[in-house]
Design a protein around this motif. Structure first.
Motif, PDB file in Angstrom:
ATOM      1  N   ALA A   1       0.830  -0.973   0.136  1.00 45.82           N
ATOM      2  CA  ALA A   1      -0.092  -0.422   0.202  1.00 45.82           C
ATOM      3  C   ALA A   1       0.792   1.037  -0.200  1.00 45.82           C
ATOM      4  O   ALA A   1       0.184   2.415  -0.247  1.00 45.82           O
ATOM      5  N   LEU A   2       2.064   1.132   0.413  1.00 47.79           N
ATOM      6  CA  LEU A   2       3.167   2.043   0.212  1.00 47.79           C
ATOM      7  C   LEU A   2       3.068   2.943  -0.922  1.00 47.79           C
ATOM      8  O   LEU A   2       3.278   3.960  -1.049  1.00 47.79           O
ATOM      9  N   GLY A   3       3.580   2.142  -1.457  1.00 52.21           N
ATOM     10  CA  GLY A   3       3.336   2.523  -3.166  1.00 52.21           C
ATOM     11  C   GLY A   3       2.656   3.070  -3.706  1.00 52.21           C
ATOM     12  O   GLY A   3       3.062   3.476  -4.980  1.00 52.21           O
ATOM     13  N   ALA A   4       1.555   2.809  -3.196  1.00 55.41           N
ATOM     14  CA  ALA A   4       0.606   3.498  -3.955  1.00 55.41           C
ATOM     15  C   ALA A   4      -0.549   4.944  -3.528  1.00 55.41           C
ATOM     16  O   ALA A   4      -0.740   5.360  -4.215  1.00 55.41           O
ATOM     17  N   ARG A   5       0.221   4.765  -2.194  1.00 55.66           N
ATOM     18  CA  ARG A   5       0.825   6.237  -1.884  1.00 55.66           C
ATOM     19  C   ARG A   5       0.506   7.403  -3.051  1.00 55.66           C
ATOM     20  O   ARG A   5       1.818   7.362  -4.170  1.00 55.66           O
ATOM     21  N   LEU A   6       0.541   9.463  -3.029  1.00 58.36           N
ATOM     22  CA  LEU A   6       0.619  10.274  -4.201  1.00 58.36           C
ATOM     23  C   LEU A   6       1.910  10.704  -3.618  1.00 58.36           C
ATOM     24  O   LEU A   6       2.537  10.526  -4.639  1.00 58.36           O
ATOM     25  N   ILE A   7       2.165  10.471  -2.149  1.00 58.43           N
ATOM     26  CA  ILE A   7       3.612  10.377  -2.132  1.00 58.43           C
ATOM     27  C   ILE A   7       4.586   9.900  -2.662  1.00 58.43           C
ATOM     28  O   ILE A   7       5.913  10.497  -2.541  1.00 58.43           O
ATOM     29  N   ALA A   8       4.653   8.562  -2.946  1.00 59.85           N
ATOM     30  CA  ALA A   8       5.464   7.797  -3.427  1.00 59.85           C
ATOM     31  C   ALA A   8       5.625   8.320  -4.244  1.00 59.85           C
ATOM     32  O   ALA A   8       6.586   7.747  -5.362  1.00 59.85           O
ATOM     33  N   CYS A   9       4.918   9.058  -5.232  1.00 56.03           N
ATOM     34  CA  CYS A   9       5.313   9.690  -6.799  1.00 56.03           C
ATOM     35  C   CYS A   9       6.378  10.839  -6.642  1.00 56.03           C
ATOM     36  O   CYS A   9       6.495  11.473  -7.480  1.00 56.03           O
ATOM     37  N   VAL A  10       6.322  11.237  -5.638  1.00 57.32           N
ATOM     38  CA  VAL A  10       6.689  12.438  -5.622  1.00 57.32           C
ATOM     39  C   VAL A  10       8.505  12.552  -4.759  1.00 57.32           C
ATOM     40  O   VAL A  10       9.037  12.987  -4.541  1.00 57.32           O
ATOM     41  N   ASN A  11       8.863  12.092  -3.683  1.00 64.67           N
ATOM     42  CA  ASN A  11       9.822  11.642  -3.084  1.00 64.67           C
ATOM     43  C   ASN A  11       9.846  10.044  -3.287  1.00 64.67           C
ATOM     44  O   ASN A  11       9.514   8.849  -3.046  1.00 64.67           O
ATOM     45  N   PRO A  12      11.685  10.090  -3.361  1.00 62.27           N
ATOM     46  CA  PRO A  12      12.275   8.707  -3.560  1.00 62.27           C
ATOM     47  C   PRO A  12      11.734   7.960  -2.304  1.00 62.27           C
ATOM     48  O   PRO A  12      12.560   8.591  -1.329  1.00 62.27           O
ATOM     49  N   TRP A  13      12.255   6.147  -2.602  1.00 57.77           N
ATOM     50  CA  TRP A  13      11.612   6.309  -0.786  1.00 57.77           C
ATOM     51  C   TRP A  13      11.864   4.564  -1.278  1.00 57.77           C
ATOM     52  O   TRP A  13      12.695   3.923  -2.097  1.00 57.77           O
ATOM     53  N   ASP A  14      12.591   3.878   0.090  1.00 57.91           N
ATOM     54  CA  ASP A  14      12.904   2.736  -0.127  1.00 57.91           C
ATOM     55  C   ASP A  14      11.993   2.082   1.088  1.00 57.91           C
ATOM     56  O   ASP A  14      12.218   2.663   2.307  1.00 57.91           O
ATOM     57  N   ILE A  15      12.298   0.611   1.108  1.00 59.22           N
ATOM     58  CA  ILE A  15      12.335  -0.188   2.619  1.00 59.22           C
ATOM     59  C   ILE A  15      13.715  -0.816   3.287  1.00 59.22           C
ATOM     60  O   ILE A  15      14.512  -1.864   2.393  1.00 59.22           O
TER      61      ILE A  15
END
Length: 251
Positions: free
Chosen positions: A149-163
């Motif tokens: 679900a974290l990858g479906a957030r709008l913020i995931a399209c804005v800020n690079p992230w990883d786990i």
């Protein structure tokens, strides 16, 4: 119709879009106030599912489009759709920023942060419910559902992230680069102290996926212990799957 009259009409169209968005949001906020957040989000699912196709059909008819809106969007192709999604996601974040500045200018930083933190907690819960519906995630899906679900957030399209630091019982989400903090750095400003807002936001999102998930801030301004990322958050399900009595993210 002259050029000036056409420009006035175009502004009227833009104003109509703005008022639709505001009125829709006011309905959601008042439904949450009257009936509680979970009931309001459930009602929004019905209202949104009814509104979007209705709106699309009326736009198609008004503009005499050659096909329906979803088909026309799909016809843009993957590259243009990704650019469009990115533009919309950044615009969503900009909307957050202009509201923060408006409240800060009128009422000061304390009240702006208070409104900000409440809004992010509400959005976190709403995004979780929408992500579960879009992705077909199960209720109480645990950490695997949260990870997806974290990858479906709008913020995931804005800020690079990883786990990172992933185990069967927990994992750490890192926001590698934050658009807001990067902008502040370019302006010579100190990092925005977003730990309180992030804590309510991520706790609400995680609880919306599975109330048994616990959220812990690992690093975030003003208590930033990991310089390699903008912020970091640990999600875990300690000691079983019993859910708390109160779900974060109340409207």
């Amino acid at each position: 119709m002259g050029t000036e009259e056409t420009a006035v009409l175009a502004r009227h169209v833009a104003e109509a879009v703005r008022q639709i968005a505001v009125h829709y949001g006011l309905w959601l906020a008042e439904a949450a106030h009257q009936f509680g957040p979970q009931a309001a989000v459930s009602m929004e699912a019905r209202a949104g599912d009814a509104l979007l196709p209705l709106l699309a059909r009326r736009i198609e008819k008004a503009l005499d489009l050659p096909d329906d809106v979803p088909t026309l969007l799909a016809g843009l192709g993957r590259e243009k759709l990704e650019r469009l999604l990115s533009a919309l996601s950044v615009s969503w974040l900009a909307a957050d920023g202009v509201w923060f500045r408006a409240v800060e200018d009128e009422r000061g930083m304390h009240d702006a942060k208070r409104v900000n933190d409440t809004c992010w907690s509400r959005l976190g819960y709403y995004e979780a419910v929408r992500a579960k519906a879009r992705l077909g995630l199960p209720e109480a899906g645990g950490l695997p559902a949260l990870r997806q679900a974290l990858g479906a957030r709008l913020i995931a399209c804005v800020n690079p992230w990883d786990i990172v630091e992933e185990t069967p019982a927990s994992f750490v989400l890192r926001i590698v680069q934050c658009r807001v903090q990067s902008s502040r750095a370019r302006q010579g400003l100190p990092p925005y102290p977003c730990m309180s807002g992030g804590s309510t936001e991520y706790a609400a999102f995680a609880a919306g996926i599975d109330p048994a998930i616990r959220t812990e801030c690992v690093s975030c301004p003003p208590e930033q212990s990991r310089p390699e990322c903008a912020c970091a958050w640990r999600f875990s399900i300690p000691g079983g799957r019993s859910a708390p009595e109160n779900t974060p993210g109340a409207f």
